[in-house]
Design a protein around this motif. Structure first.
Motif, PDB file in Angstrom:
ATOM      1  N   ALA A 264      69.968 -17.200 -15.220  1.00  0.00           N
ATOM      2  CA  ALA A 264      69.101 -18.358 -15.407  1.00  0.00           C
ATOM      3  C   ALA A 264      68.334 -18.674 -14.129  1.00  0.00           C
ATOM      4  O   ALA A 264      67.142 -18.998 -14.161  1.00  0.00           O
ATOM      5  CB  ALA A 264      69.932 -19.559 -15.852  1.00  0.00           C
ATOM      6  N   ALA A 265      69.004 -18.574 -12.991  1.00  0.00           N
ATOM      7  CA  ALA A 265      68.365 -18.909 -11.716  1.00  0.00           C
ATOM      8  C   ALA A 265      67.205 -17.971 -11.394  1.00  0.00           C
ATOM      9  O   ALA A 265      66.244 -18.368 -10.724  1.00  0.00           O
ATOM     10  CB  ALA A 265      69.395 -18.871 -10.591  1.00  0.00           C
ATOM     11  N   LYS A 266      67.279 -16.733 -11.869  1.00  0.00           N
ATOM     12  CA  LYS A 266      66.230 -15.762 -11.557  1.00  0.00           C
ATOM     13  C   LYS A 266      64.895 -16.128 -12.180  1.00  0.00           C
ATOM     14  O   LYS A 266      63.850 -15.600 -11.778  1.00  0.00           O
ATOM     15  CB  LYS A 266      66.650 -14.371 -12.035  1.00  0.00           C
ATOM     16  N   GLY A 267      64.907 -17.001 -13.176  1.00  0.00           N
ATOM     17  CA  GLY A 267      63.656 -17.391 -13.815  1.00  0.00           C
ATOM     18  C   GLY A 267      62.890 -18.459 -13.075  1.00  0.00           C
ATOM     19  O   GLY A 267      61.766 -18.799 -13.451  1.00  0.00           O
ATOM     20  N   LEU A 268      63.462 -19.005 -11.994  1.00  0.00           N
ATOM     21  CA  LEU A 268      62.807 -20.122 -11.313  1.00  0.00           C
ATOM     22  C   LEU A 268      61.631 -19.674 -10.461  1.00  0.00           C
ATOM     23  O   LEU A 268      60.584 -20.322 -10.443  1.00  0.00           O
ATOM     24  CB  LEU A 268      63.820 -20.856 -10.430  1.00  0.00           C
ATOM     25  N   LEU A 269      61.787 -18.572  -9.740  1.00  0.00           N
ATOM     26  CA  LEU A 269      60.736 -18.082  -8.848  1.00  0.00           C
ATOM     27  C   LEU A 269      60.380 -16.650  -9.201  1.00  0.00           C
ATOM     28  O   LEU A 269      61.264 -15.845  -9.498  1.00  0.00           O
ATOM     29  CB  LEU A 269      61.204 -18.142  -7.392  1.00  0.00           C
ATOM     30  N   PRO A 270      59.108 -16.307  -9.172  1.00  0.00           N
ATOM     31  CA  PRO A 270      58.731 -14.911  -9.451  1.00  0.00           C
ATOM     32  C   PRO A 270      59.221 -14.011  -8.343  1.00  0.00           C
ATOM     33  O   PRO A 270      59.212 -14.382  -7.163  1.00  0.00           O
ATOM     34  CB  PRO A 270      57.199 -14.970  -9.489  1.00  0.00           C
ATOM     35  N   ARG A 271      59.695 -12.834  -8.692  1.00  0.00           N
ATOM     36  CA  ARG A 271      60.163 -11.861  -7.716  1.00  0.00           C
ATOM     37  C   ARG A 271      59.007 -10.942  -7.336  1.00  0.00           C
ATOM     38  O   ARG A 271      58.455 -10.252  -8.186  1.00  0.00           O
ATOM     39  CB  ARG A 271      61.324 -11.032  -8.276  1.00  0.00           C
ATOM     40  N   PRO A 272      58.615 -10.916  -6.058  1.00  0.00           N
ATOM     41  CA  PRO A 272      57.523 -10.022  -5.654  1.00  0.00           C
ATOM     42  C   PRO A 272      57.927  -8.562  -5.780  1.00  0.00           C
ATOM     43  O   PRO A 272      59.088  -8.213  -5.591  1.00  0.00           O
ATOM     44  CB  PRO A 272      57.286 -10.397  -4.184  1.00  0.00           C
ATOM     45  N   GLU A 273      56.953  -7.723  -6.085  1.00  0.00           N
ATOM     46  CA  GLU A 273      57.211  -6.283  -6.169  1.00  0.00           C
ATOM     47  C   GLU A 273      57.509  -5.739  -4.779  1.00  0.00           C
ATOM     48  O   GLU A 273      56.849  -6.088  -3.797  1.00  0.00           O
ATOM     49  CB  GLU A 273      55.986  -5.552  -6.745  1.00  0.00           C
ATOM     50  N   ALA A 274      58.504  -4.877  -4.684  1.00  0.00           N
ATOM     51  CA  ALA A 274      58.824  -4.271  -3.395  1.00  0.00           C
ATOM     52  C   ALA A 274      57.752  -3.252  -3.040  1.00  0.00           C
ATOM     53  O   ALA A 274      57.468  -2.339  -3.816  1.00  0.00           O
ATOM     54  CB  ALA A 274      60.194  -3.611  -3.453  1.00  0.00           C
ATOM     55  N   SER A 275      57.127  -3.409  -1.875  1.00  0.00           N
ATOM     56  CA  SER A 275      56.048  -2.511  -1.477  1.00  0.00           C
ATOM     57  C   SER A 275      56.584  -1.097  -1.256  1.00  0.00           C
ATOM     58  O   SER A 275      57.608  -0.901  -0.629  1.00  0.00           O
ATOM     59  CB  SER A 275      55.396  -3.027  -0.189  1.00  0.00           C
ATOM     60  N   GLY A 276      55.835  -0.137  -1.795  1.00  0.00           N
ATOM     61  CA  GLY A 276      56.218   1.250  -1.586  1.00  0.00           C
ATOM     62  C   GLY A 276      57.398   1.699  -2.410  1.00  0.00           C
ATOM     63  O   GLY A 276      57.925   2.762  -2.195  1.00  0.00           O
ATOM     64  N   SER A 277      57.818   0.868  -3.355  1.00  0.00           N
ATOM     65  CA  SER A 277      58.986   1.234  -4.149  1.00  0.00           C
ATOM     66  C   SER A 277      58.568   1.416  -5.591  1.00  0.00           C
ATOM     67  O   SER A 277      57.877   0.586  -6.165  1.00  0.00           O
ATOM     68  CB  SER A 277      60.062   0.143  -4.048  1.00  0.00           C
ATOM     69  N   SER A 278      58.974   2.517  -6.175  1.00  0.00           N
ATOM     70  CA  SER A 278      58.661   2.775  -7.576  1.00  0.00           C
ATOM     71  C   SER A 278      59.807   2.412  -8.486  1.00  0.00           C
ATOM     72  O   SER A 278      59.704   2.551  -9.693  1.00  0.00           O
ATOM     73  CB  SER A 278      58.320   4.263  -7.754  1.00  0.00           C
ATOM     74  N   ALA A 279      60.906   1.946  -7.877  1.00  0.00           N
ATOM     75  CA  ALA A 279      62.076   1.618  -8.691  1.00  0.00           C
ATOM     76  C   ALA A 279      61.805   0.367  -9.500  1.00  0.00           C
ATOM     77  O   ALA A 279      61.268  -0.616  -8.996  1.00  0.00           O
ATOM     78  CB  ALA A 279      63.294   1.410  -7.789  1.00  0.00           C
ATOM     79  N   SER A 280      62.154   0.403 -10.755  1.00  0.00           N
ATOM     80  CA  SER A 280      61.969  -0.770 -11.608  1.00  0.00           C
ATOM     81  C   SER A 280      63.159  -1.693 -11.460  1.00  0.00           C
ATOM     82  O   SER A 280      64.272  -1.250 -11.195  1.00  0.00           O
ATOM     83  CB  SER A 280      61.827  -0.332 -13.073  1.00  0.00           C
ATOM     84  N   PRO A 281      62.951  -3.012 -11.632  1.00  0.00           N
ATOM     85  CA  PRO A 281      64.056  -3.956 -11.495  1.00  0.00           C
ATOM     86  C   PRO A 281      65.066  -3.755 -12.612  1.00  0.00           C
ATOM     87  O   PRO A 281      64.731  -3.235 -13.679  1.00  0.00           O
ATOM     88  CB  PRO A 281      63.360  -5.321 -11.617  1.00  0.00           C
ATOM     89  N   PRO A 282      66.321  -4.136 -12.382  1.00  0.00           N
ATOM     90  CA  PRO A 282      67.331  -3.979 -13.416  1.00  0.00           C
ATOM     91  C   PRO A 282      67.004  -4.802 -14.645  1.00  0.00           C
ATOM     92  O   PRO A 282      66.422  -5.893 -14.551  1.00  0.00           O
ATOM     93  CB  PRO A 282      68.617  -4.485 -12.735  1.00  0.00           C
ATOM     94  N   ALA A 283      67.356  -4.278 -15.797  1.00  0.00           N
ATOM     95  CA  ALA A 283      67.070  -4.980 -17.046  1.00  0.00           C
ATOM     96  C   ALA A 283      67.892  -6.242 -17.144  1.00  0.00           C
ATOM     97  O   ALA A 283      69.033  -6.295 -16.710  1.00  0.00           O
ATOM     98  CB  ALA A 283      67.377  -4.058 -18.233  1.00  0.00           C
ATOM     99  N   GLU A 284      67.310  -7.298 -17.721  1.00  0.00           N
ATOM    100  CA  GLU A 284      68.030  -8.547 -17.943  1.00  0.00           C
ATOM    101  C   GLU A 284      68.970  -8.376 -19.137  1.00  0.00           C
ATOM    102  O   GLU A 284      68.708  -7.580 -20.042  1.00  0.00           O
ATOM    103  CB  GLU A 284      67.043  -9.687 -18.229  1.00  0.00           C
TER     104      GLU A 284
END
Length: 480
Positions: A264-284
């Protein structure tokens, strides 16, 4: 997957076998065993604090962690092999340990350090059906880590879109919950699920509303078991919470039953994309969990869930905090009661266990003297400084000191801990049976709010059956 009680006890037995001093140790008297609930990054940070103590004192420590502190300690006590020092994540077992003469009272530097005074917890043993103290209160515990509650987190940029500043009254908070941001109704970041025990984020809400709606006049008797659960004041707190959730985004309350508070807390602020990283964020875990939310009623420990981990060692001036638009406002007073200065807090408290076979000898043993040195250190400025350096600035305490290098949000948390009236988390003060029933009732209420009267009656029956000697009586503490 749930473990059976037998499996849990087996795990606890194996764990304590590693925690307790073994008869095969070469020099067991030179080592302190320390037991706490921390794992992962929290364990790494606490071990760094212990390593600093070892360098300063020459006393070795051996740490072991387990989430179910209460059950593991019970097994250790029954086997006559408790750790030298244990850190309890909630204070509700303290009175039971004191009643059974299982703890050693604190003496020495920790009791004479003026800065440590707000951290000391004094208790007297209780016996008999009335639960009255048997003697003078002595310091048995020291709060070494404190989380500020009674605050609501938000994204300043999002609130600007709503055309409203931080609410200062409950009616303004309700009004904010009815507004729209980017054509979407303001949504609470609400998650009731937790790996250890579900429902506690809801108990935080009920406690906080009771404190700010009826004041300490009713809050304190309720936490010590002297106010009925079906009293008008307690019922009003539940109804006020339910009303607030009903005017927010549709389905928020019921969806929270299947959402963890971290997600729930992760929905409060947008997570910036990691520069130079092609890894996708873990699925919710679920699609409904990943939606944007706008307000989160959560303790200061949740800051780590809002902001991404730094990829490198943080600079001292920034405290590792990226340029996030994170802020909080205190829970507003409800009605005519002037409660804006009151805040709930939760504490991790350190205690010393004595020799269950000879409590008097334990109070004067060399091992106990070393444990006292550790207790004094854990309450000190040096320990707090070390802890902050290894937690990205997120270690807070009741000491009346604030480091100069904290960023705005962290400084605001520290300021409120120094200047507000602090009240212990209500369910943390309640005996385990009462707190567990409270957490379960919250889950039922969110699913079926029409059952409130029957839930409160069930909770009241449990209150009257819990022995009076098990209830803590810790008052709200005004600023020094």
């Amino acid at each position: 997957m749930k473990h059976s009680t037998r499996t849990a006890l087996a795990m606890a037995t194996v764990l304590i076998a590693g925690v307790a001093l073994s008869g095969c140790s070469v020099e067991p008297t030179e080592e302190l065993t320390v037991f706490a609930s921390w794992a992962g990054d929290e364990e790494v940070a606490f071990k760094a604090v212990l390593e600093d103590f070892e360098k300063r004192s020459g006393i070795r420590t051996r740490y072991q962690g387990h989430r179910d502190v209460s059950q593991v300690l019970q097994v250790a006590i029954e086997r006559g092999r408790p750790p030298d020092v244990a850190v309890l994540p909630r204070v509700n077992d303290l009175q039971r340990y004191v009643n059974a003469d299982q703890l050693v009272p604190l003496e020495g530097a920790v009791t004479t350090d003026p800065g440590a005074a707000p951290q000391l917890i004094k208790l007297a043993p209780k016996s008999g059906p009335a639960g009255a103290p048997d003697g003078d209160a002595l310091p048995y515990a020291v709060a070494i880590a404190t989380s500020l509650k009674s605050v609501i987190w938000y994204d300043t940029k999002q609130l600007e879109k709503a055309g409203q500043g931080p609410p200062t009254t409950w009616n303004e908070l309700v009004g904010l919950s009815q507004r729209k941001i980017d054509d979407e109704q303001v949504r609470w970041c609400l998650g009731m699920s937790s790996q250890s025990v579900s429902g506690w984020p809801g108990t935080d809400w009920i406690e906080d509303i009771l404190l700010h709606q009826s004041g300490p006049t009713f809050y304190e008797p309720w936490t010590r078991g002297d106010l009925a659960w079906n009293s008008p004041q307690v019922k009003a707190a539940w109804e006020t919470w339910g009303s607030l959730l009903r005017v927010s985004a549709e389905g928020t309350a019921r969806a929270s039953l299947y959402t963890t508070f971290e997600t729930a807390a992760k929905g409060l602020l947008p997570r910036p994309e990691a520069s130079g990283s092609s890894a996708s964020p873990p699925a919710e875990p679920a699609a409904s969990d990943s939606r944007r939310c706008h307000l989160d009623h959560q303790g200061s420990f949740a800051i780590s869930k809002y902001r991404p981990k730094p990829s490198a060692k943080p600079s001292p001036t920034a405290s590792g905090s990226p340029a996030l638009s994170l802020a909080f406002f205190p829970t507003p007073p409800i009605g005519p009661t002037g409660t804006s200065a009151f805040s709930e807090v939760s504490d991790d408290v350190a205690v010393m266990f004595g020799d269950p076979k000879d409590p008097e000898r334990a109070k004067d043993s060399k091992g106990t003297e070393r444990a006292r040195k550790l207790m004094s250190y854990l309450a000190s400025t040096q320990a707090q400084t070390e802890w902050r350096e290894h937690t990205d600035g997120l270690a807070f305490s009741r000491r009346g000191e604030a480091p100069a290098d904290q960023d705005g949000v962290l400084a605001a948390v520290a300021q409120r801990l120094r200047t507000g009236t602090l009240c212990w988390d209500g369910s943390d003060l309640m005996p385990a049976a009462m707190a567990t029933a409270f957490e379960r009732a919250v889950l039922v209420y969110l699913e079926a709010p029409e059952r409130l009267d029957s839930l409160l009656l069930e909770l009241e029956k449990i209150r009257t059956t819990v022995p009076r000697a098990e209830w803590l009586n810790l008052m709200c503490v005004p600023p020094a």
